[in-house]
Design an enzyme around this catalytic site. Structure first.
Site, mmCIF file in Angstrom:
data_model
loop_
_atom_site.group_PDB
_atom_site.id
_atom_site.type_symbol
_atom_site.label_atom_id
_atom_site.label_comp_id
_atom_site.label_asym_id
_atom_site.label_seq_id
_atom_site.Cartn_x
_atom_site.Cartn_y
_atom_site.Cartn_z
ATOM 1 C CG ASP A 24 52.192 -37.367 30.100
ATOM 2 O OD1 ASP A 24 52.106 -36.553 30.495
ATOM 3 O OD2 ASP A 24 52.562 -37.588 28.960
ATOM 4 C CE LYS A 87 53.068 -30.801 33.396
ATOM 5 N NZ LYS A 87 53.391 -32.146 32.486
ATOM 6 C CD GLU A 187 56.236 -34.244 32.093
ATOM 7 O OE1 GLU A 187 57.159 -33.608 31.267
ATOM 8 O OE2 GLU A 187 55.355 -33.684 32.628
ATOM 9 C CG ASP A 211 58.533 -33.685 26.388
ATOM 10 O OD1 ASP A 211 57.654 -33.144 25.412
ATOM 11 O OD2 ASP A 211 58.049 -34.006 27.428
HETATM 12 P P1 ADP Z 1 52.009 -31.932 26.161
HETATM 13 O O1 ADP Z 1 53.098 -32.831 26.442
HETATM 14 O O2 ADP Z 1 52.471 -30.548 26.153
HETATM 15 O O3 ADP Z 1 50.544 -32.287 26.612
HETATM 16 P P2 ADP Z 1 51.799 -33.516 23.546
HETATM 17 O O4 ADP Z 1 53.067 -34.211 23.792
HETATM 18 O O5 ADP Z 1 50.595 -34.285 23.523
HETATM 19 O O6 ADP Z 1 51.689 -32.399 24.508
HETATM 20 O O7 ADP Z 1 52.065 -32.763 22.113
HETATM 21 C C1 ADP Z 1 50.849 -32.062 21.795
HETATM 22 C C2 ADP Z 1 51.221 -31.382 20.406
HETATM 23 O O8 ADP Z 1 51.567 -32.233 19.369
HETATM 24 C C3 ADP Z 1 50.222 -30.611 19.778
HETATM 25 O O9 ADP Z 1 50.666 -29.406 19.611
HETATM 26 C C4 ADP Z 1 49.868 -31.390 18.411
HETATM 27 O O10 ADP Z 1 49.295 -30.739 17.295
HETATM 28 C C5 ADP Z 1 51.206 -32.173 18.124
HETATM 29 N N1 ADP Z 1 50.921 -33.269 17.390
HETATM 30 C C6 ADP Z 1 50.329 -34.379 17.712
HETATM 31 N N2 ADP Z 1 50.600 -35.104 16.419
HETATM 32 C C7 ADP Z 1 51.358 -34.451 15.498
HETATM 33 C C8 ADP Z 1 51.721 -34.837 13.981
HETATM 34 N N3 ADP Z 1 51.341 -35.964 13.618
HETATM 35 N N4 ADP Z 1 52.624 -33.920 13.679
HETATM 36 C C9 ADP Z 1 52.909 -32.878 14.118
HETATM 37 N N5 ADP Z 1 52.353 -32.314 15.440
HETATM 38 C C10 ADP Z 1 51.691 -33.224 15.924
HETATM 39 MG MG MG Z 2 54.143 -34.090 27.477
#
Ligand code: ADP
Ligand code: MG
Length: 618
Positions: A24, A87, A187, A211
């Protein structure tokens, strides 16, 4: 349906001991997963703690790079040398990103506004592909350590709305990182697979994948039918995600505790600290009611209630996008069979409850939302490796399918990126009088000339009743079934003569070969077009020569000696031009002949009609 897992390229069942990994490659975080003892597992860092690798690349003064958590620490303190959200730049030109340039803390280059963007770090330029390859390399290293083996093959996920250029860029990034990218997977499809949705044969379902990541929000409506995933619609907001939730907390603290705004914008270390603290608060509030801490000796806090109030408008925006996605897909809420939650921000209780309320059902959130996409990619990779023989997962045809027409030109019948199964037909005719056979040669590829594409097979349609050229109506139908097997049917519609041949389709090519063919087609587009123009001119000229000769044969009695002689000499000149390779010369000779014969043809037609009217000729 298991044929798909067979390595058609080598002609063997794929017994490669190499694991194919699922990756991913996210805007905020990336991760790698693989199938271990039948389970999809996201790989952790050396300390056995985190599965997420922040998608951040930092360039040190000596030119070496840091990737992931260490690089993230430099985000605020050294923004010019720390690249995030790459990205967003994949497969984009400067024109595409100009309006959002201010969101990036680093320098995006507008060398040539139509070309793909580059990023400047110090005095070096990097393409988004190179930058992404650093992240992929670090993921590759991470899993290689765990497996204690070289990993060469991967499946990488992209958002469903990614276009060709963006998918190609992602694939190239993989290549650059030393990975053979077997498949680019959507995705939302990967996320569904992680929940086992779409894994059973005979399964028909409509699902919504919600998502909410760090900086982006995507909602996708998918239709799953027998292992075929069709994206019915996508919607979302490319600038709405967890970062906005963090900012809401920061703004609240600034107001409530009179935090020095000046200091916040000038002292990078301070603002970095506040930012990270806000993110921590948000995460804590996903499982508790209050968050308490201190900044520079100042006690601060935020309650869940307050937080919910602050972020309600952001959540409402995502729900509105869900509505729009359903509308575009022409699906009503009750028709949605499952809702899949993806992305770290879906851990926020208000997000979960709002989505569940909107769709009127419990959401799928039992898996770690950070990991579902990578885990699903690993499942898809496992299917590709041939370890799940009952399965077939396809979404689109990767290369165009077509037939050879006069002069070796490729005529596409099913364009690349079409959905499967697919059925499409075109009509052709004969090019010679009395022609009773027609060769149907089937090719796949993007080039204009079939010799540059890959031949899948050929057959001959026989038994066409003799007719003047151009009169038979021959329909060539391509039927591409879910197994990726292509059936080609040729039928002469006037007589009903028909023939059907089955040919194995595109899965004989590795994605790498496909990528090469695509790159090839782009690089050669110019020369192909020139060749195509010459061939088309020649084809047209040959038709005109045949018509002219036929005209003289049938209407010679209506012409003067001189008219006949001139027609003949112009025809000879045209024949001669066809032997050369200059399309302008051919076109000129065609024009000359046409101009001279056109009034003669009109005259002949009038006479013929008069004769017919007066009953002398039937
Ligand atoms: P991407 O797909 O854009 O790479 P992710 O799916 O990894 O992103 O999500 C990252 C986001 O999720 C960040 O903003 C992070 O702060 C938030 N996040 C991670 N854990 C938590 C949580 N326990 N509660 C709320 N937000 C969270
Ligand atoms: Mg993602």
């Amino acid at each position: 349906m298991a044929k798909f897992a067979i390595n058609l390229k080598k002609g063997t069942i794929a017994k490669d001991s190499d694991v194919i990994v699922g990756i991913d490659l996210g805007t905020t975080n990336s991760l790698v997963a693989y199938i271990k003892d039948g389970e999809s597992v996201a790989v952790k860092d050396e300390n056995g703690k985190n599965t997420l690798v922040p998608s951040v690349v930092h360039f040190k003064a000596d030119g070496s790079t840091l990737v992931g958590e260490e690089a993230k620490q430099k985000l605020v303190t050294e923004p010019e040398n720390t690249i995030y959200s790459v990205k967003r730049l994949m497969g984009k030109s400067f024109n595409d990103v100009e309006s959002v340039e201010q969101y990036f803390g680093y320098k995006i280059i507008n060398e040539d506004e139509d070309k793909l963007v580059k990023v400047r770090v110090g005095d070096k330029f990097y393409t988004p592909i190179e930058l992404s390859s650093f992240i992929l390399e670090s993921l590759k290293k991470r899993i290689e350590k765990v497996l204690d083996a070289t990993v060469r093959k991967a499946v990488i996920t992209v958002p469903a709305y990614f276009n060709d250029a963006q998918r190609q860029a992602t694939r190239d990034a993989g290549k650059l990182a030393g990975l053979d990218v077997l498949r680019i997977v959507n995705e939302p499809m990967a996320a569904s697979l992680a929940y086992g949705i779409g894994l059973k044969a005979d399964e028909t379902k409509t699902i919504a994948v919600y998502d909410l990541g760090g900086g982006t929000f995507d909602i996708s409506i998918l239709q799953i039918d027998n292992g075929i995933f069709e994206v019915l619609s996508t919607n979302g907001d490319t600038f709405l995600g967890g970062d906005d939730f963090d900012r809401a907390i920061i703004d609240y603290w600034v107001d409530t505790y009179n935090i020095d705004k000046e200091l916040l914008s000038t002292d990078k270390n301070f603002s970095q600290k506040v930012r990270l603290l806000a993110e921590e608060a948000k995460k804590v509030l996903s499982s508790t009611d209050t968050f308490k801490s201190e900044i520079n000796g100042l006690n601060i806090e935020i309650t869940l209630e307050k937080f919910n109030e602050l972020v309600q408008p952001l959540v409402n925006r995502t729900i509105k996008a869900c509505k729009n996605a359903l509308k575009d897909a022409e699906i009503n809420v009750p028709e949605i069979d499952s809702v899949v939650m993806v992305g770290g921000s879906t851990r926020i209780p208000l997000v979960k409850s709002s989505v569940a309320t909107f769709f009127g059902k419990e959401v799928n959130d039992s898996l770690n939302p950070d990991e579902v996409v990578a885990k699903g990619a690993a499942i898809q990779a496992d299917v590709l490796a041939g370890n799940n023989k009952n399965l077939l997962l396809i979404d689109i045809t990767p290369l165009s399918l077509g037939i050879e027409t006069v002069g070796g030109l490729m005529d596409t019948i099913i364009p690349r990126n079409s959905k499967v199964p697919n059925r499409s037909a075109r009509q052709y005719t004969t090019s010679v009088d009395g022609q009773t056979k027609l060769k149907v040669a089937v090719f796949q590829g993007e080039r204009d000339l079939v010799t540059h594409n890959r031949k899948l097979g050929e057959f001959i349609l026989t038994g066409i009743p003799p007719m003047p050229m151009g009169l038979p109506k021959i329909e060539i139908q391509f039927i591409l079934d879910a197994d990726g097997i292509l059936k080609v049917k040729a039928k002469e519609l006037r007589s009903g003569v028909e023939q059907t041949v089955e040919m194995r389709s595109q899965y004989g090519l590795s994605e790498e070969e496909m990528a090469e063919m695509l790159i090839d087609s782009i690089q050669n587009a110019q020369s192909d077009m020139a060749k195509r123009a010459v061939l088309e001119a020649k084809n047209e000229a040959n038709n005109i020569i045949r018509s002219a000769e036929k005209f003289l044969e049938q209407n010679g009695r209506l012409l003067t000696e001189e008219e006949i002689a001139t027609t003949q000499s112009l025809t000879t000149a045209l024949k001669k031009s066809v032997e050369g390779e200059d399309k302008d010369v051919i076109n000129q000779a065609m024009d000359d002949l046409n101009q001279f014969t056109s009034p003669l043809a009109h005259r002949a037609m009038d006479v013929n009609i008069k004769e017919a009217m007066s009953g002398r000729k039937v």
